[in-house]
Write an enzyme that holds these catalytic residues in place. Structure first.
Site, PDB file in Angstrom:
ATOM      1  N   SER A 127     117.388 -87.413  62.403  1.00  0.00           N
ATOM      2  CA  SER A 127     117.901 -86.745  61.216  1.00  0.00           C
ATOM      3  C   SER A 127     117.574 -87.555  59.965  1.00  0.00           C
ATOM      4  O   SER A 127     116.403 -87.787  59.666  1.00  0.00           O
ATOM      5  CB  SER A 127     119.404 -86.501  61.404  1.00  0.00           C
ATOM      6  OG  SER A 127     119.925 -85.668  60.403  1.00  0.00           O
ATOM      7  N   HIS A 143     115.273 -82.421  62.087  1.00  0.00           N
ATOM      8  CA  HIS A 143     115.904 -81.100  62.119  1.00  0.00           C
ATOM      9  C   HIS A 143     116.346 -80.739  60.706  1.00  0.00           C
ATOM     10  O   HIS A 143     116.211 -81.529  59.782  1.00  0.00           O
ATOM     11  CB  HIS A 143     117.069 -81.042  63.122  1.00  0.00           C
ATOM     12  CG  HIS A 143     118.232 -81.921  62.787  1.00  0.00           C
ATOM     13  ND1 HIS A 143     119.333 -82.030  63.600  1.00  0.00           N
ATOM     14  CD2 HIS A 143     118.493 -82.750  61.739  1.00  0.00           C
ATOM     15  CE1 HIS A 143     120.204 -82.871  63.072  1.00  0.00           C
ATOM     16  NE2 HIS A 143     119.713 -83.320  61.933  1.00  0.00           N
TER      17      HIS A 143
END
EC number: 3.4.21.92
Length: 198
Positions: free
Chosen positions: A98, A123
């Site tokens: 992330s 993501h």
């Protein structure tokens, strides 16, 4: 229990004890080894600014083993990395997920590394909202703007087309070190500690 190792350094004036992070900072190494929140970001930003003031010409290394975290906290680190004069090399150890992956890719091009068994996960931003419908709408618009901003930066940092980044960040997308190299998130998979990474 959070145990921070202490190291003893011999000097001509005797022995000096350091916590391990202070000792690494002397070598211009910063550890990002946790989730990214405002406290972590303030610590990383402070270390970057301190090292720039100490020697604006010498590279800084950030070792990353992080599950990600707050977007605004991560962007504070990102902006500081881009703002300071020293080149910032990034090294993934373990997992950069992330916002951790975003910061890994944000290192100086040519100086972004991963160890062979590390993983990188990209993501789209996560978020939630509650309250009145208008508050939920404001939060939804904000997260979509943040997603677009992060995707544009990732496209620029990786060399991937924006459409590819948008598709690949739609869901959790895990990459091995070699796959992260092929994708453009890093520049080299390290197998030995060499001076060229600093």
């Amino acid at each position: 229990m959070n145990l921070i190792p202490t190291v003893i350094e011999q000097t001509n004036r005797g022995e000096r004890a350091y916590d391990i992070y202070s000792r690494l900072l002397k070598d211009r190494i910063i550890m990002l080894g946790s989730a990214i929140d405002d406290n972590v970001a303030n610590s990383i930003v402070s270390q970057l600014l301190f090292l720039e003031a100490e020697d604006p010409e010498k590279d800084i290394s950030i070792y990353i083993n992080s599950p990600g975290g707050s977007i605004t906290a991560g962007m504070a680190i990102y902006d500081t990395m881009q703002f300071i004069k020293p080149k910032v090399s990034t090294i993934c150890i373990g997992m950069a997920a992330s916002m951790g992956a975003f910061l890994l890719a944000a290192g100086e091009k040519g100086k972004r590394y991963a160890l062979p068994n590390s993983e990188v996960m990209i993501h789209q931003p996560l978020g939630g909202a509650q309250g009145q419908a208008t508050e939920i709408e404001i939060a939804a618009k904000r997260i979509l703007l943040l997603r677009d901003k992060l995707n544009k930066v990732l496209a620029e940092r990786t060399g991937q087309p924006l459409e590819v980044i948008e598709r690949d960040t739609d869901r959790d997308n895990f990459k091995s070190a070699d796959e992260a190299l092929e994708y453009g998130l890093i520049d080299k998979v390290l197998t030995r500690n060499t001076e060229d990474q600093k």
